[in-house]
Scaffold this motif. Sequence first.
Motif, PDB file in Angstrom:
ATOM      1  N   ILE A 202       1.936  -1.539   7.925  1.00 46.04           N
ATOM      2  CA  ILE A 202       1.548  -1.183   6.529  1.00 46.04           C
ATOM      3  C   ILE A 202       0.398  -0.332   6.518  1.00 46.04           C
ATOM      4  CG2 ILE A 202       0.690  -2.395   4.433  1.00 46.04           C
ATOM      5  CD1 ILE A 202       2.371  -4.753   5.124  1.00 46.04           C
ATOM      6  N   VAL A 203      -0.602  -0.762   7.342  1.00 47.21           N
ATOM      7  CA  VAL A 203      -1.801   0.200   7.385  1.00 47.21           C
ATOM      8  C   VAL A 203      -1.370   1.476   7.681  1.00 47.21           C
ATOM      9  CG1 VAL A 203      -3.986   0.833   8.594  1.00 47.21           C
ATOM     10  CG2 VAL A 203      -3.586  -1.695   7.785  1.00 47.21           C
TER      11      VAL A 203
ATOM     12  N   LEU B  21       6.445  -4.055   0.851  1.00 45.23           N
ATOM     13  CA  LEU B  21       5.199  -3.630   1.307  1.00 45.23           C
ATOM     14  C   LEU B  21       5.107  -2.395   2.605  1.00 45.23           C
ATOM     15  CD1 LEU B  21       3.110  -6.920   1.294  1.00 45.23           C
ATOM     16  CD2 LEU B  21       2.803  -4.833  -0.404  1.00 45.23           C
ATOM     17  N   VAL B  22       5.958  -2.823   3.415  1.00 46.83           N
ATOM     18  CA  VAL B  22       6.301  -1.507   4.483  1.00 46.83           C
ATOM     19  C   VAL B  22       6.583  -0.489   3.858  1.00 46.83           C
ATOM     20  CG1 VAL B  22       7.327  -1.067   6.565  1.00 46.83           C
ATOM     21  CG2 VAL B  22       6.479  -3.225   6.579  1.00 46.83           C
TER      22      VAL B  22
ATOM     23  N   THR C 193       7.544  -8.525   2.273  1.00 47.71           N
ATOM     24  CA  THR C 193       6.963  -7.622   3.356  1.00 47.71           C
ATOM     25  C   THR C 193       7.738  -6.171   3.437  1.00 47.71           C
ATOM     26  OG1 THR C 193       7.900  -9.069   4.965  1.00 47.71           O
ATOM     27  CG2 THR C 193       5.635  -9.503   4.619  1.00 47.71           C
TER      28      THR C 193
ATOM     29  N   ASN D  96       2.978  -5.359  14.577  1.00 50.96           N
ATOM     30  CA  ASN D  96       3.335  -6.487  13.799  1.00 50.96           C
ATOM     31  C   ASN D  96       3.314  -5.640  12.295  1.00 50.96           C
ATOM     32  OD1 ASN D  96       0.353  -6.424  12.380  1.00 50.96           O
ATOM     33  ND2 ASN D  96      -0.003  -7.326  14.567  1.00 50.96           N
ATOM     34  N   ALA D  97       3.588  -6.304  11.262  1.00 48.92           N
ATOM     35  CA  ALA D  97       4.000  -6.031   9.948  1.00 48.92           C
ATOM     36  C   ALA D  97       2.518  -5.217   9.434  1.00 48.92           C
ATOM     37  CB  ALA D  97       4.459  -6.871   9.104  1.00 48.92           C
ATOM     38  N   GLY D  98       1.232  -6.070   9.626  1.00 50.35           N
ATOM     39  CA  GLY D  98       0.113  -5.561   9.071  1.00 50.35           C
ATOM     40  C   GLY D  98      -0.315  -4.327   9.722  1.00 50.35           C
ATOM     41  N   ILE D  99       0.019  -3.951  10.792  1.00 53.52           N
ATOM     42  CA  ILE D  99      -0.416  -2.924  11.213  1.00 53.52           C
ATOM     43  C   ILE D  99       0.417  -1.654  10.861  1.00 53.52           C
ATOM     44  CG2 ILE D  99      -0.712  -1.413  13.482  1.00 53.52           C
ATOM     45  CD1 ILE D  99      -2.946  -3.681  13.030  1.00 53.52           C
TER      46      ILE D  99
ATOM     47  N   SER E 175       3.945   0.854   0.966  1.00 59.11           N
ATOM     48  CA  SER E 175       2.631   1.339   1.343  1.00 59.11           C
ATOM     49  C   SER E 175       2.402   2.645   1.535  1.00 59.11           C
ATOM     50  CB  SER E 175       2.171   0.672   2.625  1.00 59.11           C
ATOM     51  OG  SER E 175       3.019   0.755   3.709  1.00 59.11           O
TER      52      SER E 175
END
Length: 483
Positions: A118-119, A65-66, A62, A113-116, A69
Amino acid sequence: MKSDVQSRDGTTKKSRSQKAFLRTITTIATFGGLLFGYDTGVVNGALPYMSKPDQLNLNPLTEGLVTSSLLLGAALGALAGGRLSDRNGRRKTILSLAVLFFFTTLGCTFAPNAGIMIVFRFLLGIAVGGASVIVPTFLAEMSPAEHRGRMVSKNELMIVTGQFLAFTFNAAIGTTFGETGHVWRYMLVIASLPAVILWFGMLIVPESPRWLVSKGKIGEALRVLSQIREEKRAELELKEIKQALTRESETEKAAIKDLTVPWVRRIVFIGIGIALCNQITGVNSIMYYGTEILSESGFGTNAALIGNIANGIISVLAVIVGIWLLGKVNRRPMLITGLAGTTTSLLLIGIFSITLKDSAALPFIVLSLTVIFLAFMQGAVGPVTWLTLSEIFPLRLRGIGMGFCVFCLWTMNFLVGFLFPILLAHIGLSATFFIFVILGIAGILFVSKFMPETRGITLEELEQQFRAYDVSDIQEPAMEKAR
């Protein structure tokens, strides 16, 4: 007294005003480069704090990815940015990018969070990639031929200045508020300020005269040229631009298929090669993960943050020297020298990381070698890369051609950013850098064989040379066959 009276150095008040306005244009436009630099450099110091369990709880995957991305978004932004600037104009597209920079920076700052994260890093990357194509293209089209190298390379100076500011703010915030849970958010939000400056500044900047001519706005193009050139030169340059467009008017509107025309295909091949050479040096393993590299060598987190400031300082100083060298030295040997320096530095880091493992001297040796690496990278490889990519494509294909090459650059950047923490965790620092050494040698061989010299040649003359090369390439086999 007349406004155009000559001063002691032979210049007139009007010409001084024109030069001052050109400097203003350059400064404002290169805030796109500053944002490019800050947004790519800030993650270097923010990652250790993001990775904590009570924050984004990142692991090597992750974390990659951060970081990457943004680079994937930049690849797409570079590809789309050229087309958008060809259609809507350089100035309007940069204004749009400033808005995107601002809102995506806020999105990253408040990511829960990590997902947001990354987006929003991906969306921020679209702005970074667009700026990486459009700003140097805009500067190349605004600058006189004899000053093009220095003027376009000021964008590179602003990129490394942005990275230096990121490293400096990271160190200041990290050492002062390091115990605060959300300290990384303070590091990220600072990037919203130059985005605001870029947007307001571009409101007073004129459009590229070359783009205006391509849209048939001849009078407006001459007006812009007259603001930044002497009258006779403005008229002569307008004539050259019109002649270049006339030669291209017989062909269809620029499209991807145009990149397959033999002489253009050669430019694309060279452009992609130069773009990849920039990234296979491994520069962004240091720019994104410098804190982790120094920590891996033996520094503590705070010491690594402070050590990164040295990387930022040398980057800025090296680019200043590089800009000066571009006016004195040919591009091709300058790039070869830079690649030789970066490759040797990484080779030595790899060797010392093995031979001096656990030594108290190792972290300082690694820091010294990363500084030397960045001196060669930012003083030679970086300035030549961005300048050459902005020069080699003909006007009609400049946006799409440079966009495609920078797309390849950002794609390689993405791979480096994504894979580096994974490689670091699995094969270690030395083996990872040895991979970059092999790639660096391949880059030197490519530049030696294929890169043309572009110094001191107008953009229109350079196009004629590529066209002539294609004709001679076709005629030579025919003449050989006739014999």
